[in-house]
Design a protein around this motif. Sequence first.
Motif, PDB file in Angstrom:
ATOM      1  N   GLY A 284       0.782  -1.248   0.000  1.00  0.00           N
ATOM      2  CA  GLY A 284       0.000   0.000   0.000  1.00  0.00           C
ATOM      3  C   GLY A 284       0.801   1.279   0.000  1.00  0.00           C
ATOM      4  N   GLU A 285       0.646   2.017   1.132  1.00  0.00           N
ATOM      5  CA  GLU A 285       1.271   3.348   1.212  1.00  0.00           C
ATOM      6  C   GLU A 285       2.798   3.301   1.261  1.00  0.00           C
ATOM      7  N   GLU A 286       3.349   2.111   1.520  1.00  0.00           N
ATOM      8  CA  GLU A 286       4.827   2.011   1.527  1.00  0.00           C
ATOM      9  C   GLU A 286       5.398   2.192   0.123  1.00  0.00           C
TER      10      GLU A 286
ATOM     11  N   ILE B 234       4.506   6.841  -4.715  1.00  0.00           N
ATOM     12  CA  ILE B 234       3.426   7.162  -5.649  1.00  0.00           C
ATOM     13  C   ILE B 234       3.887   7.060  -7.124  1.00  0.00           C
TER      14      ILE B 234
ATOM     15  N   ASP C 157      -2.769   0.227  -7.235  1.00  0.00           N
ATOM     16  CA  ASP C 157      -3.333   1.199  -6.307  1.00  0.00           C
ATOM     17  C   ASP C 157      -4.696   1.708  -6.807  1.00  0.00           C
TER      18      ASP C 157
END
Length: 376
Positions: free
Chosen positions: A313-315, A318, A360
Amino acid sequence: MPIKKTDLERWLIKLKRIEEKVERLALLSQLSQILNSTLDQKEIRRRAMEAATRLMKAEVGSLLLIDEEKQQLYFVVALGDREEDIKTIPLNFGEGIAGWVAQQGKPLIVNSPEKDPRFFKGVDERTEFKTRNIICVPVKVKEKTIGVLEAINKQKKGKFNKEDLFLLTSLADQVAIALDNSRLYQELEEMFFQTADSLADAIEQRDPYTGGHTQRVTSYSQAIAKYLQLGPLERKWLKITSVLHDIGKIGIEDQILRKPERLSPEEFSMIKRHSNIGAKIIEHIRQLKEIIPGVKHHHEQVDGKGYPDGLRGEEIPILAKIVAVADTYDAMTTNRPYRKAMEKDAAVEELKRCSGTQLDKDVVQAFIQAYQRGEI
Ligand SMILES: [Fe+2]
């Protein structure tokens, strides 16, 4: 001996003038700093205009640049209410006060334009703007005139004088430096992109099945970025990341890279090394440290089943998540020796299916928005 009143008055007037001069010099220095604190051409031009207007205490300020090919001067932008009207009017070389200054490379003050044969009424006529007086100086880069900086109508019905000319000339020198720096920076950046493109092309040449892959991934990534509210700098890093995302394939053997059949698990684990190799290659370039995470993690999955580090995920950075979506879509929609390309709509459905597990959610959402608007 007591000072006569008249002397004191004269002295005070002198002092006031000195004070004003100091203030204007301070303003010039402040405006020069503002001007030189950006490398963006458009922004420099806008700031130059604003600076000329403020420094000259004029109603309007403009910057005209020379188009060498057309032998014309064009208004880049003019501040004030009439901005839209003025900026579309080109002036022929030698025409009008600005044209004369551009051609001669000399500054000029005209306090009674209607009496000056050089004055060109065309702009006033088209914009219904009344020029009472004008001050105009050349913008020179290494003795070459590249444009003209001008201010029109001194406020409070005043006239332009020698002091104004000195200040505007100094400002024009700063404008020239700022424009030239920006041009050099742009050239350098272009050269870099071309180098990066040819590197990516060199890798693609080895893999006959992915022709144009890098260019498509780059374009899809930029389309996605539009719907993720990425800032201009982040978009720039994204562009470089997408161009160089598979640079590590340079370290993968030809017989694996070019193998037309499906890869064995061992061969696949060799291919997987390309993201780490890519990151290692880029580590050598200090200026590119921002793109290392994107290159290294463009095969991670939000459910943690990706490689090389199994981030979740957020790890996952982007930029890596964006490249992943663009990369996956391109892989599905191009022919491979062992399978035919998928229809675009079917590939989009597949992206939706993988959203939240492999890919994502927000990035897939942004991709779909761009897709529906025909930008992909
Ligand atoms: Fe890759």
